[in-house]
Design a protein around this motif. Structure first.
Motif, PDB file in Angstrom:
ATOM      1  N   ILE A  27       0.823  -1.220   0.149  1.00 60.00           N
ATOM      2  CA  ILE A  27       0.020   0.063   0.008  1.00 60.00           C
ATOM      3  C   ILE A  27       0.823   1.491  -0.033  1.00 60.00           C
ATOM      4  O   ILE A  27       0.291   2.212  -0.607  1.00 60.00           O
ATOM      5  N   HIS A  28       2.084   1.331   0.646  1.00 60.57           N
ATOM      6  CA  HIS A  28       2.839   2.447   0.633  1.00 60.57           C
ATOM      7  C   HIS A  28       3.192   3.047  -0.680  1.00 60.57           C
ATOM      8  O   HIS A  28       3.350   4.169  -0.972  1.00 60.57           O
ATOM      9  N   ASP A  29       3.124   2.206  -1.684  1.00 61.45           N
ATOM     10  CA  ASP A  29       3.537   2.204  -3.178  1.00 61.45           C
ATOM     11  C   ASP A  29       2.409   2.474  -4.119  1.00 61.45           C
ATOM     12  O   ASP A  29       2.675   2.649  -5.348  1.00 61.45           O
ATOM     13  N   PHE A  30       1.123   2.201  -3.459  1.00 70.34           N
ATOM     14  CA  PHE A  30       0.013   1.943  -4.223  1.00 70.34           C
ATOM     15  C   PHE A  30      -0.222   3.171  -5.372  1.00 70.34           C
ATOM     16  O   PHE A  30      -0.709   3.134  -6.120  1.00 70.34           O
ATOM     17  N   ALA A  31      -0.014   4.479  -4.627  1.00 71.90           N
ATOM     18  CA  ALA A  31      -0.337   5.600  -5.367  1.00 71.90           C
ATOM     19  C   ALA A  31       0.322   5.675  -6.706  1.00 71.90           C
ATOM     20  O   ALA A  31       0.267   6.549  -7.836  1.00 71.90           O
ATOM     21  N   ARG A  32       1.643   5.091  -6.681  1.00 71.60           N
ATOM     22  CA  ARG A  32       2.450   4.960  -7.699  1.00 71.60           C
ATOM     23  C   ARG A  32       2.065   4.138  -9.027  1.00 71.60           C
ATOM     24  O   ARG A  32       2.729   3.842  -9.944  1.00 71.60           O
ATOM     25  N   TRP A  33       1.126   3.152  -8.569  1.00 78.29           N
ATOM     26  CA  TRP A  33       0.777   2.162  -9.788  1.00 78.29           C
ATOM     27  C   TRP A  33       0.383   2.923 -10.943  1.00 78.29           C
ATOM     28  O   TRP A  33      -0.467   4.014 -10.832  1.00 78.29           O
ATOM     29  N   LYS A  34       0.585   2.325 -12.219  1.00 82.44           N
ATOM     30  CA  LYS A  34       0.189   2.717 -13.489  1.00 82.44           C
ATOM     31  C   LYS A  34      -1.466   2.941 -13.188  1.00 82.44           C
ATOM     32  O   LYS A  34      -2.232   2.006 -13.229  1.00 82.44           O
ATOM     33  N   GLU A  35      -1.722   4.182 -13.640  1.00 82.52           N
ATOM     34  CA  GLU A  35      -3.308   4.364 -13.660  1.00 82.52           C
ATOM     35  C   GLU A  35      -4.312   3.904 -12.639  1.00 82.52           C
ATOM     36  O   GLU A  35      -5.117   3.302 -12.548  1.00 82.52           O
ATOM     37  N   VAL A  36      -3.673   4.076 -11.295  1.00 83.57           N
ATOM     38  CA  VAL A  36      -4.248   3.507 -10.064  1.00 83.57           C
ATOM     39  C   VAL A  36      -5.547   4.054  -9.890  1.00 83.57           C
ATOM     40  O   VAL A  36      -6.571   3.050  -9.529  1.00 83.57           O
ATOM     41  N   GLU A  37      -6.142   5.138 -10.272  1.00 83.29           N
ATOM     42  CA  GLU A  37      -7.515   5.668 -10.089  1.00 83.29           C
ATOM     43  C   GLU A  37      -8.352   4.897 -10.930  1.00 83.29           C
ATOM     44  O   GLU A  37      -9.440   4.571 -10.858  1.00 83.29           O
ATOM     45  N   GLN A  38      -8.024   4.655 -12.175  1.00 71.76           N
ATOM     46  CA  GLN A  38      -8.786   3.901 -13.231  1.00 71.76           C
ATOM     47  C   GLN A  38      -8.962   2.397 -12.749  1.00 71.76           C
ATOM     48  O   GLN A  38     -10.123   1.778 -12.664  1.00 71.76           O
ATOM     49  N   LEU A  39      -7.657   1.885 -12.169  1.00 68.70           N
ATOM     50  CA  LEU A  39      -7.597   0.605 -11.750  1.00 68.70           C
ATOM     51  C   LEU A  39      -8.485   0.207 -10.788  1.00 68.70           C
ATOM     52  O   LEU A  39      -9.483  -0.879 -10.861  1.00 68.70           O
ATOM     53  N   VAL A  40      -8.586   1.087  -9.684  1.00 67.10           N
ATOM     54  CA  VAL A  40      -9.596   0.718  -8.684  1.00 67.10           C
ATOM     55  C   VAL A  40     -11.064   0.761  -9.102  1.00 67.10           C
ATOM     56  O   VAL A  40     -12.153   0.223  -8.378  1.00 67.10           O
ATOM     57  N   THR A  41     -11.511   1.334 -10.085  1.00 62.87           N
ATOM     58  CA  THR A  41     -12.928   1.487 -10.596  1.00 62.87           C
ATOM     59  C   THR A  41     -13.140   0.050 -11.253  1.00 62.87           C
ATOM     60  O   THR A  41     -14.293  -0.304 -11.374  1.00 62.87           O
ATOM     61  N   LEU A  42     -12.235  -0.529 -11.805  1.00 61.91           N
ATOM     62  CA  LEU A  42     -12.142  -1.811 -12.800  1.00 61.91           C
ATOM     63  C   LEU A  42     -12.247  -3.037 -11.686  1.00 61.91           C
ATOM     64  O   LEU A  42     -12.632  -4.119 -11.972  1.00 61.91           O
ATOM     65  N   ALA A  43     -11.395  -3.043 -10.443  1.00 62.68           N
ATOM     66  CA  ALA A  43     -11.201  -4.010  -9.602  1.00 62.68           C
ATOM     67  C   ALA A  43     -11.064  -3.177  -8.105  1.00 62.68           C
ATOM     68  O   ALA A  43     -10.022  -2.622  -7.981  1.00 62.68           O
ATOM     69  N   ARG A  44     -12.001  -3.555  -7.636  1.00 62.02           N
ATOM     70  CA  ARG A  44     -11.740  -2.935  -6.068  1.00 62.02           C
ATOM     71  C   ARG A  44     -10.682  -3.527  -5.312  1.00 62.02           C
ATOM     72  O   ARG A  44     -10.711  -4.745  -5.167  1.00 62.02           O
ATOM     73  N   PRO A  45     -10.028  -2.989  -4.493  1.00 67.68           N
ATOM     74  CA  PRO A  45      -8.953  -3.321  -3.839  1.00 67.68           C
ATOM     75  C   PRO A  45      -9.406  -4.103  -2.482  1.00 67.68           C
ATOM     76  O   PRO A  45     -10.302  -3.489  -1.877  1.00 67.68           O
ATOM     77  N   LEU A  46      -8.963  -5.222  -2.172  1.00 72.32           N
ATOM     78  CA  LEU A  46      -9.391  -5.774  -0.770  1.00 72.32           C
ATOM     79  C   LEU A  46      -7.894  -5.858  -0.209  1.00 72.32           C
ATOM     80  O   LEU A  46      -6.883  -6.910  -0.791  1.00 72.32           O
ATOM     81  N   ILE A  47      -7.538  -5.253   0.902  1.00 69.90           N
ATOM     82  CA  ILE A  47      -6.569  -5.448   1.522  1.00 69.90           C
ATOM     83  C   ILE A  47      -6.286  -5.988   2.899  1.00 69.90           C
ATOM     84  O   ILE A  47      -7.070  -5.468   3.737  1.00 69.90           O
ATOM     85  N   GLY A  48      -5.750  -7.311   2.756  1.00 66.50           N
ATOM     86  CA  GLY A  48      -5.482  -7.994   4.017  1.00 66.50           C
ATOM     87  C   GLY A  48      -4.439  -7.268   5.013  1.00 66.50           C
ATOM     88  O   GLY A  48      -3.274  -7.072   4.603  1.00 66.50           O
ATOM     89  N   SER A  49      -4.963  -6.969   6.130  1.00 63.90           N
ATOM     90  CA  SER A  49      -4.022  -6.170   7.100  1.00 63.90           C
ATOM     91  C   SER A  49      -3.898  -6.422   8.367  1.00 63.90           C
ATOM     92  O   SER A  49      -5.164  -7.176   8.858  1.00 63.90           O
TER      93      SER A  49
END
Ligand code: ATP
Length: 195
Positions: free
Chosen positions: A108-130
């Motif tokens: 997650i600390h790098d997640f904002a740097r993923w390519k087109e992350v804003e678009q990505l999360v609209t196509l596949a909602r993240p589930l983060i095991g924490s």
């Protein structure tokens, strides 16, 4: 429509931490299937390419998930040249089923740097095991992304293993049967991987 988890990683090698994360999130979120997708290489780990060849990492994932029928292997990132961007893969998949991203808290600390992350999360909602129900947010995180991360954070028991630690133990010839399924360990020994 089927609920499908997408679980990307280098899986170098796959271990019980990965299997535990996928199972816990599948059961908690009612996912019908989880797709394990080994990456050719990670765009955020360019200085450290995978140690084992792609076909070995794929084979080890197959061996590890074989006992669980709802766990499937996806090879499209291995079949594609160059670094593996999740958005490209999800775009290719998203027409069939409702997709969710399976993520461990350490990405997650790098997640904002993923390519087109804003678009990505609209196509596949993240589930983060924490480990905790409230996590630190990535640097440069937009308010929308913050909301998606907070909503998708799920407190589950984690198994504290990393492939890095596992590779180091294998190099030192230490016992690893408590970290990886037996067929994976046999495969590693048979092919003299991570020596
Ligand atoms: P490395 O140590 O080589 O960086 P890794 O063990 O972190 O590898 P990856 O294949 O890079 O494994 O991870 C793929 C995904 O699995 C990521 O989302 C990561 O957060 C998650 N993950 C890895 N290990 C664990 C674990 N022990 N518990 C929960 N999630 C994990």
């Amino acid at each position: 429509m089927k609920k499908k988890g997408f679980f990307g990683g280098t899986f170098d090698p796959i271990h019980f931490g990965h299997l535990n994360l996928a199972l816990q999130l599948q059961e908690r979120c009612g996912l019908d299937e989880v797709y394990f997708c080994p990456a050719r290489s990670s765009p955020l780990k360019t200085e450290q390419p995978p140690t084992a060849a792609a076909h070995h990492r794929r084979e080890m994932v197959e061996l590890a998930i074989a006992p669980i029928p709802s766990f499937k292997l996806l090879t499209l990132e291995l079949d594609r040249e160059g670094p593996s961007y999740t958005i490209d893969t999800i775009r290719a998949l998203s027409r069939e089923g409702e997709w969710y991203l399976i993520l461990g808290e350490d990405v997650i600390h790098d997640f904002a740097r993923w390519k087109e992350v804003e678009q990505l999360v609209t196509l596949a909602r993240p589930l983060i095991g924490s480990r905790t129900s409230k996590m630190g947010l990535p640097i440069g995180c937009s308010p929308q992304l913050q909301k998606v991360i907070e909503k998708g954070t799920i407190k589950i028991p984690l198994v504290d293993i990393s492939s890095t630690e596992l590779r180091q133990r294998l190099i030192r010839g230490q016992y690893c049967g408590h970290l990886v399924p037996e067929p994976v360990l046999s495969y590693i020994n048979q092919h003299a991987l991570y020596r």
